[in-house]
Design a protein around this motif. Structure first.
Motif, mmCIF file in Angstrom:
data_model
loop_
_atom_site.group_PDB
_atom_site.id
_atom_site.type_symbol
_atom_site.label_atom_id
_atom_site.label_comp_id
_atom_site.label_asym_id
_atom_site.label_seq_id
_atom_site.Cartn_x
_atom_site.Cartn_y
_atom_site.Cartn_z
ATOM 1 N N UNK A 290 3.803 0.406 19.043
ATOM 2 C CA UNK A 290 2.467 0.415 19.626
ATOM 3 C C UNK A 290 2.559 0.408 21.151
ATOM 4 N N UNK A 291 3.387 -0.464 21.672
ATOM 5 C CA UNK A 291 3.643 -0.568 23.105
ATOM 6 C C UNK A 291 4.981 -1.282 23.255
ATOM 7 N N UNK A 292 5.404 -1.539 24.480
ATOM 8 C CA UNK A 292 6.693 -2.192 24.675
ATOM 9 C C UNK A 292 6.727 -3.535 23.955
ATOM 10 N N UNK A 293 7.751 -3.705 23.115
ATOM 11 C CA UNK A 293 7.976 -4.954 22.379
ATOM 12 C C UNK A 293 6.880 -5.271 21.369
ATOM 13 N N UNK A 294 6.158 -4.240 20.903
ATOM 14 C CA UNK A 294 5.135 -4.449 19.877
ATOM 15 C C UNK A 294 5.151 -3.302 18.878
ATOM 16 N N UNK A 295 5.230 -3.648 17.591
ATOM 17 C CA UNK A 295 5.327 -2.655 16.522
ATOM 18 C C UNK A 295 4.300 -2.958 15.439
ATOM 19 N N UNK A 296 3.837 -1.910 14.779
ATOM 20 C CA UNK A 296 2.958 -2.055 13.631
ATOM 21 C C UNK A 296 3.762 -1.722 12.376
ATOM 22 N N UNK A 297 3.882 -2.689 11.485
ATOM 23 C CA UNK A 297 4.666 -2.524 10.259
ATOM 24 C C UNK A 297 3.740 -2.359 9.063
ATOM 25 N N UNK A 298 4.054 -1.366 8.222
ATOM 26 C CA UNK A 298 3.233 -1.055 7.059
ATOM 27 C C UNK A 298 3.953 -1.329 5.730
ATOM 28 N N UNK A 299 5.265 -1.269 5.734
ATOM 29 C CA UNK A 299 6.007 -1.371 4.482
ATOM 30 C C UNK A 299 6.170 -2.823 4.054
ATOM 31 N N UNK A 300 5.983 -3.052 2.756
ATOM 32 C CA UNK A 300 6.000 -4.413 2.217
ATOM 33 C C UNK A 300 7.333 -5.101 2.472
ATOM 34 N N UNK A 301 8.448 -4.384 2.270
ATOM 35 C CA UNK A 301 9.747 -5.029 2.442
ATOM 36 C C UNK A 301 9.994 -5.431 3.894
ATOM 37 N N UNK A 302 9.497 -4.623 4.846
ATOM 38 C CA UNK A 302 9.654 -4.959 6.260
ATOM 39 C C UNK A 302 8.806 -6.173 6.612
ATOM 40 N N UNK A 303 7.564 -6.197 6.114
ATOM 41 C CA UNK A 303 6.684 -7.333 6.388
ATOM 42 C C UNK A 303 7.239 -8.605 5.755
ATOM 43 N N UNK A 304 7.781 -8.483 4.542
ATOM 44 C CA UNK A 304 8.433 -9.630 3.898
ATOM 45 C C UNK A 304 9.542 -10.184 4.786
ATOM 46 N N UNK A 305 10.349 -9.281 5.345
ATOM 47 C CA UNK A 305 11.472 -9.695 6.184
ATOM 48 C C UNK A 305 10.991 -10.405 7.443
ATOM 49 N N UNK A 306 9.916 -9.896 8.039
ATOM 50 C CA UNK A 306 9.351 -10.537 9.232
ATOM 51 C C UNK A 306 8.863 -11.943 8.888
ATOM 52 N N UNK A 307 8.146 -12.068 7.794
ATOM 53 C CA UNK A 307 7.626 -13.373 7.377
ATOM 54 C C UNK A 307 8.759 -14.356 7.116
ATOM 55 N N UNK A 308 9.833 -13.871 6.548
ATOM 56 C CA UNK A 308 10.942 -14.743 6.166
ATOM 57 C C UNK A 308 11.838 -15.120 7.341
ATOM 58 N N UNK A 309 11.833 -14.324 8.426
ATOM 59 C CA UNK A 309 12.744 -14.586 9.546
ATOM 60 C C UNK A 309 12.019 -15.064 10.810
ATOM 61 N N UNK A 310 10.911 -14.418 11.164
ATOM 62 C CA UNK A 310 10.167 -14.779 12.376
ATOM 63 C C UNK A 310 8.670 -14.765 12.063
#
Length: 223
Positions: free
Chosen positions: A119-139
């Motif tokens: 989206x911009x520097x250091x900001x991303x929009x994630x749509x995939x369930x496995x990626x969002x799961x990973x974000x929730x589980x790590x940060x």
């Protein structure tokens, strides 16, 4: 983690789906922007909203509504998923596209995974369930979570801006992750009015080529 499609059962919010397709954007269009809804824009999904919009990977634009928090926490939606309990902020209504899906805005130095949109520097929009799961589980608190998103096809967002449906401001990370958004629309509207009152000197607004959306059918009150 319970898959995001089950959000449709958990949240009573109206959402709809839309496919992606479009040619590549020109270089000067590759900027994120804040969209501030005109006061006469009466559509229930977008009335008095501020959106973050950015180029998609195939030439379209995608975005989320920034000032529509729900009363649901992520852990209330996924009570059996322990990492979700670490997410402090409520889930937000991102827009009427992709019925029942969870979307995340992720603060990161690099892409959180395949299929994510920068989206911009250091900001991303994630749509995939496995990626969002990973974000929730790590940060879990390096992101903000939304039900649904918004999208346009090429030329539609520019046409909407030309019609006056949206005023455009440069995207700002502090605005995107602002916690109290109750007065966000009023403040952004006043900011656009100050810019217009000053003749817009020195301000360049990026116009988006984007996805199809319900905006093309919007009815504005006479001005």
């Amino acid at each position: 983690m319970v898959r995001a499609v089950r959000l449709l059962i958990a949240l009573a919010v109206p959402l709809c789906a839309a496919p992606w397709s479009a040619p590549a954007l020109a270089q000067d269009e590759e900027e994120a922007m804040l969209l501030v809804a005109h006061p006469a824009f009466r559509d229930l999904d977008y009335r008095q909203t501020v959106l973050l919009a950015a180029p998609g990977p195939n030439g379209g634009h995608v975005g989320v509504i920034l000032n529509r928090p729900t009363r649901r926490s992520l852990s209330s939606l996924f009570p059996e998923h322990e990492p979700s309990k670490k997410v402090l902020e409520p889930v937000r209504y991102g827009g009427p596209f992709s019925r029942g899906a969870l979307v995340a805005l992720v603060k990161a130095d690099t892409t959180p995974g395949v299929g994510s949109v920068q989206v911009m520097k250091n900001l991303y929009m994630a749509f995939r369930v496995n990626i969002i799961d990973q974000v929730i589980e790590t940060h879990p608190n390096n992101a903000r979570y939304y039900v649904g998103y918004v999208g346009w096809r090429p030329g539609e967002l520019k046409a909407e801006i030309d019609r006056g449906i949206w005023s455009v401001l440069s995207a700002d990370m502090d605005v995107v992750f602002r916690k109290d958004t109750d007065s966000l629309w009023e403040e952004m509207l006043q900011q656009t009015r100050r810019i217009r009152a000053n003749g817009g000197a020195g301000v360049e607004f990026p116009y988006a080529a984007a996805f199809t959306g319900p905006f093309s059918k919007a009815i504005l009150d006479p001005r």
